[in-house]
Write an enzyme that holds these catalytic residues in place. Structure first.
Site, PDB file in Angstrom:
ATOM      1  N   ASP A  45      27.208 -17.764 -43.094  1.00 14.78           N
ATOM      2  CA  ASP A  45      26.989 -16.523 -43.421  1.00 14.78           C
ATOM      3  C   ASP A  45      27.408 -15.357 -42.512  1.00 14.78           C
ATOM      4  OD1 ASP A  45      24.844 -14.788 -45.391  1.00 14.78           O
ATOM      5  OD2 ASP A  45      24.923 -13.835 -43.347  1.00 14.78           O
ATOM      6  N   CYS A  48     -14.764 -20.102 -34.366  1.00 16.83           N
ATOM      7  CA  CYS A  48     -16.388 -19.809 -34.887  1.00 16.83           C
ATOM      8  C   CYS A  48     -17.207 -19.216 -33.693  1.00 16.83           C
ATOM      9  CB  CYS A  48     -16.990 -20.909 -35.479  1.00 16.83           C
ATOM     10  SG  CYS A  48     -18.592 -20.883 -36.097  1.00 16.83           S
ATOM     11  N   CYS A  59     -16.260 -26.056 -39.201  1.00 19.70           N
ATOM     12  CA  CYS A  59     -16.189 -24.570 -38.564  1.00 19.70           C
ATOM     13  C   CYS A  59     -14.437 -24.427 -38.369  1.00 19.70           C
ATOM     14  CB  CYS A  59     -16.904 -24.086 -37.609  1.00 19.70           C
ATOM     15  SG  CYS A  59     -18.626 -24.366 -37.547  1.00 19.70           S
TER      16      CYS A  59
END
Length: 509
Positions: A457, A55, A51
């Site tokens: 940048d 769950c 699971c």
């Protein structure tokens, strides 16, 4: 990131992982915490079922539970998928972007459908290792060999087609990569403990919209929160007409896939992205879904990222204003390389104008247009042969575009999700006209690397100054060490701050 599998920095660009802490994992299961879905698999020995951590079934006793890193590992151990929580219908593990090792590179390629197209030998060749060594590493790291991991991927693709289409099961079997109908039926029974017919009948009870002829509609889950508005804004600024379309509520684009073209329309919702796909060949379904998930960064772990970045007072307000910021990825490595090259030293608008010219002249038209989606992004071969006649601007930049396109076309440069990031960065920077910014940008978007900060940048440094952070390269690099392993997401916050500040003459691509 869950506390049972925390990344630990051990040096520049490296991350070490500790084994799964079963007690921490069981606490997540006991609280049914959906944040951990996709991080690990819970297998219950008394029922033979695996699971997701959230769950809703009755909590199993601790002594009856085992934990696995992948669904394939649980399947290899003899467990079958829970039909209540559908553990394969969760966001993927964020580890495959955090990690740059062989296991992570393999998982990215398997999700892209390489095994279905080229087999295990082809996967090993792409990674540069022998089949035996690859099997040994993946079994040790992920609990399953390459074939088992690919089988889990096929089973997931088959379930999507069974539940979302009315296609005959024979067509679904071969579209999902199975060699025979018998192999398809056996795998569905083994993984889901039911037959294909029963899966389709169960899905029909959920009253999903009737399938549209020629289209597949899927739900792509993610871990909330998600800054979908910011993601759409990023994509809209760079959208190339004919290839992409951004509307108020969604994004659409054409895709060049292994067996033919495709188009995708994506509409973000609070807990999933609705995906409407048209495919020329259904064998490309798994690859299309994988690439679109990467484009939207749907396997991210926003809670872990936001928690760490909010710890820096300079970023706290931005994180609070934009929870769940995402790192835009890529659907095609070559496309991102060419976008980055054309965006060097120019504005986003100027790069978009150049790309639009290339798409109009060199992009292959779709035989069946999908609204405003009419063309595929040009191939490197077409750009290498004809872009010199179409591009304007500095000759050096044009020469770089032509030479890199030629390298992509002849295979001397490969840019895909299976590449080692440092090797790819080195190869790119060795090409004339390609600098550290372009190489870092490509690695960040194509490989989904979470720990890349483009300090060279200008816009990013402007955003840093706007937030009161150091705006020089050395100062920002030193301050950013505390943001590891989420420096790529910190960069998105800095770009966002730059966009709010007065405009620059130079922007990032």
């Amino acid at each position: 990131m869950a506390d049972f599998r925390q990344p630990e920095p051990v040096g520049a660009g490296s991350i070490r992982y500790v084994p799964i802490d079963s007690e921490a994992a069981y606490r997540a299961v006991a609280s049914r915490d959906a944040r951990f879905d996709g991080h690990f698999i819970t297998a219950v020995r008394t029922t033979g079922i695996y699971c997701r951590p959230s769950c809703p079934a009755v909590r199993p006793k601790r002594e009856n539970v085992d934990f696995y890193p992948t669904a394939a590992a649980a399947q290899s151990a003899g467990f079958r998928a829970c039909r209540r929580c559908l553990p394969d219908a969760v966001p993927g593990s964020p580890e495959w972007n955090l990690r740059a090792d062989l296991a992570a590179r393999s998982m990215r390629l398997i999700s892209d459908g390489v095994v279905e197209r080229d087999g295990i030998p082809g996967l090993a060749r792409r990674l540069g290792y022998s089949e035996r060594h690859l099997a040994r590493v993946l079994t040790a790291e992920l609990g399953a060999a390459p074939l088992a991991l690919a089988r889990a991927h096929r089973a997931h693709s088959a379930r999507l087609l069974i539940e979302s289409t009315d296609l005959p099961f024979s067509d679904i079997a071969f579209a999902s990569g199975f060699a025979s109908i018998r192999q398809f039926n056996d795998t569905v029974r083994a993984v889901f403990a039911t037959t294909p017919s029963q899966l389709r009948t169960a899905a029909a009870r959920h009253k999903r919209p009737a399938p549209t002829p020629g289209r597949i509609t899927l739900r792509l889950p993610f871990r909330p929160p998600m800054d979908s508005a910011g993601l759409l804004t990023f994509l809209a600024a760079r959208a190339v007409p004919g290839v992409e379309e951004v509307t108020e509520g969604g994004y659409a684009r054409t895709l060049r896939l292994a067996h033919g073209p495709a188009t995708a329309r994506l509409t973000p919702n609070p807990e999933h992205v609705e995906c409407s796909l048209w495919l020329a060949d259904l064998r490309d379904l798994g690859s299309a879904v994988s690439r679109l998930r990467r484009l939207l960064d749907l396997d991210a772990d926003p809670a872990a990222c936001d928690e760490l970045l909010a710890g820096d007072p300079a970023l706290a307000a931005s994180v609070a204003a934009t929870p769940g910021i995402r790192l835009p990825g890529a659907v095609d490595g070559s496309e991102v390389v060419l976008r980055a090259l054309l965006g060097q030293q120019v504005s986003v608008a100027a790069a978009r104008t150049a790309l639009t010219r290339l798409v109009t002249e060199l992009g292959e038209p779709l035989q069946t247009p999908d609204g405003s989606l009419t063309r595929l992004f040009p191939t490197p071969e077409a750009i290498a042969a004809h872009a010199g006649e179409l591009l304007t601007g500095p000759r050096r930049r044009t020469d770089t575009v032509l030479s890199v396109s030629a390298a992509l076309a002849n295979g001397s440069l490969t840019v895909d999700v299976g590449r080692d990031p440092e090797e790819l960065r080195t190869e790119l920077e060795a090409l004339p006209g390609v600098g550290p910014w372009t190489a870092g940008y490509v690695v960040m978007r194509v490989l989904g690397m979470t720990d890349v900060l483009l300090t060279g940048d200008l816009a990013l440094r402007k955003g840093a100054a706007a937030l009161g952070l150091p705006s020089d390269v050395d100062g920002l690099t030193e301050r950013a060490a505390a943001w590891r392993p989420w420096r790529s997401y910190a960069g998105m916050h800095l770009w966002r701050a730059a966009a709010i500040a007065p405009p620059l003459t130079r922007r990032t691509t």
